[in-house]
Design an enzyme around this catalytic site. Sequence first.
Site: not given
Length: 564
Positions: A142, A144, A149, A164, A259
Amino acid sequence: MQQSIFDFGQTTSKFWQNCDKDLLDEQNELLEHEFLVSSKQRQIKKMFLVMSQNAIFRISVQDLKQAPLMTMHVQFIERQSDNFVQLNSDEQLFGFQLSYQGKNIEIFTSDKLNYDIWKCHFRRFAILNNFHETFLVSKIIGKGSFAKVYSAIKKENNTQYAIKAFSKIYMSQQSKGIESILNEIKIMRRLNHPNIVKLYEVHETTNSVYFVLDMIQGGELLSRVREIGFLPAQTMQKLAFNLISALSHMHDNRIIHRDLKPENLLFRSTENNYEIILADFGLATSLEEEPLFKRCGTPGFVAPEVLDYIDGQEFYSDKCDVFSAGIIFYLLITGNTPFVGNDQRSILKKNKQGDIDFKEHHFKLAPIQMQDLIQSMLQKKVSYRLSSQECMRHPYFKQLVKEYKISIEKYQNNLLGYQEFNNAIKMGTQEIEQRSPLNFNSSESISSNISQNRQDQRKSSIIVGASKFSQYSAKLSKQNSREITDIPLKQESRKPRDLHRLALTNSQLKQIANNQFENIEDPTAEDNNIGIMVRQYNSTRQIRIPDNTLKIKQCNTPTMQKQL
């Protein structure tokens, strides 16, 4: 020792800082133990330490001092190391090196049971430096705005985790970037719930900061819903309850997420469609502290009061998360968000107005109690809106609450961070068993991760009533175990050639090796500082040293030992 970004370039003159004795009374759970340390005068002393989730306290009869735990770096000292304290003990010692803002101390104990408990606590609440030695990273899973990640395996137990990773250079360039990482660490360490992603460890290397997290393998909420279509009513009820219970746990701890959106809701596995996990606490904040960012969230999901907030006004409450959760439930029922627009500006305008169509066809097909719950969650006026705790008591969740109360109590009674003891390590007649992710709908009981004997030793010896410092101080006086008590050094038979042996520390060896190989100091010389120490010690006792250090004087060009 590498410079930590969490020190913000600051250094301290002393490791321990004086603090108010009443500060100890504000700590909830405490670990206590008496460690061995080496003093500046090369004597072995006892030091009584107490650790909370936020700090380590050094207690003596007269005063109380502390060092912050959250930004403290911890290294585990191997039992075969040639440390001064280890060399001069008849027992096998286990140690920690603690450092922050350029200062460090080393503490040791022969009590393996307490060492393991403190080691576990350090792993969860301090910063570690051994990421690449501990984990084997396989692939990126992943990406962001601020972090990537990865999937990784912990070598010691072959357990899979999500990592992370933050670039220290990149985060340093962002406004409040480092503060944001620290805030996320602080928030996640306070949370312990089966439907909230768990932070196990934080590591810092030369270039990166790593969060060691639960491996969530079920994918994002919307991706699953697109695959299976609308969720059945019973599944929707369980999913909604799991999310609300996670919010209730956060809000009980005075934390708001700010969020909540489908992208931050993950399924633990592919086995069911209701074990939802709340992730990404990058914008979360504590209601007890000044927030880094005051207006934040995602258009279409953020509560109207967040958008309306103006500096100087009373800060909005945790009910902003309830509104966002209500939007998610509305989306799952109808297939659309209530605030639709051609661009972000138009979406934000409708979002701020907060007008929602509760007569939508699919919404009216939902169970009556669910409709009532969602409408109560999506009230624009905050005083009319339910809190997360009130949502938990809604008739829609009546049956699930009974199962939840039993399961959540068992989950939260597990000792935090004991994942490394998964492989049934025997402890007396008990075994430490692997903790499985909790499904609150399951009838299976959660095995304790720690024997009762271990739990009893972990607990503080203080009692309710008098101040904690006064109780600890009285205990030290009674045991005649003050901070500066001398410990007899290990004695060996004297030999004529051993009169000037000295247990040189690694730092002294490095100093000799880095002396440009020109004027190597003789440790026994009359005008040498080390020689003075030697004569001082030879007058009372003999110091044990490893044989390999004796060869340094004979070498023309001394080299560093491998273990250095």
